[in-house]
Design an enzyme around this catalytic site. Structure first.
Site, PDB file in Angstrom:
ATOM      1  N   GLU A   1       0.828  -1.212   0.000  1.00 40.70           N
ATOM      2  CA  GLU A   1       0.000   0.000   0.000  1.00 40.70           C
ATOM      3  C   GLU A   1       0.862   1.261   0.000  1.00 40.70           C
ATOM      4  O   GLU A   1       0.465   2.295  -0.554  1.00 40.70           O
ATOM      5  CB  GLU A   1      -0.941   0.012   1.214  1.00 40.70           C
TER       6      GLU A   1
ATOM      7  N   CYS B   1      -3.137  -4.137   6.483  1.00 41.49           N
ATOM      8  CA  CYS B   1      -2.774  -4.063   7.909  1.00 41.49           C
ATOM      9  C   CYS B   1      -3.290  -2.743   8.487  1.00 41.49           C
ATOM     10  O   CYS B   1      -3.723  -1.847   7.756  1.00 41.49           O
ATOM     11  CB  CYS B   1      -1.260  -4.185   8.076  1.00 41.49           C
TER      12      CYS B   1
ATOM     13  N   CYS C   1      -1.757   0.431   7.141  1.00 37.86           N
ATOM     14  CA  CYS C   1      -2.141   0.736   5.766  1.00 37.86           C
ATOM     15  C   CYS C   1      -3.610   1.134   5.657  1.00 37.86           C
ATOM     16  O   CYS C   1      -3.984   1.883   4.754  1.00 37.86           O
ATOM     17  CB  CYS C   1      -1.777  -0.434   4.864  1.00 37.86           C
TER      18      CYS C   1
END
Ligand code: THU
Length: 139
Positions: free
Chosen positions: A61, A92, A95
């Site tokens: 990302e 995650c 991100c």
């Protein structure tokens, strides 16, 4: 392109999978690819890039957000993130914060259980409005 516009999820998934094949993940052996549709119709993508100093690994990302700004900015309206088998991967926590900043609550995310909004996957998010609210209290 409004957030309500139809999204070609198959294309976004294909772009994410293509990006995943460029991952540099010799330490985790866990390649990740991500692709995002921008509000002007562009598609930006990224892959994870690891490092011998494990903690400085860049999530896919991060690369996608850099590509977003590098190629003209704009807002993300839809994002697909995949693992090494091409299955949907939930970004995650860090991100999700990146996606929130660059797409906001209405940005849609492909998940293994269907499409969801950023507001659903990062409820009660911290963001720029929190900074604005605090700064207004300063003399
Ligand atoms: N990873 C991503 O690229 N994005 C995520 O949202 C989750 C994790 C990467 C980081 C690391 O290179 C590998 O997956 C294993 O954690």
């Amino acid at each position: 392109m409004a957030e309500s516009a139809s999204v070609d999820w198959d294309l976004l998934h294909a772009k994410a999978t293509e990006a995943m094949h460029h991952a540099y993940a010799p330490y985790s052996a866990f390649p990740v690819g991500v692709a995002g549709l921008v509000d002007d119709g562009r598609i930006v993508s990224g892959c994870n890039v690891e490092n011998a100093a494990y903690g400085v690994a860049l999530c896919a990302e991060c690369g996608m957000i850099s590509a977003l700004h590098l190629t003209g900015g704009g807002r993300l309206v839809a994002v697909a993130c995949v693992n090494g088998t091409g299955d949907a991967l939930m970004p995650c926590g860090r991100c999700r914060q990146l996606l929130w900043e660059n797409g906001g609550p209405g940005c849609r995310i492909m998940t293994s259980t269907g499409v969801r909004t950023m507001a659903e996957v990062l409820p009660d998010a911290f963001g720029g409005t929190d900074l604005d609210a605090f700064n207004k209290t300063r003399p």
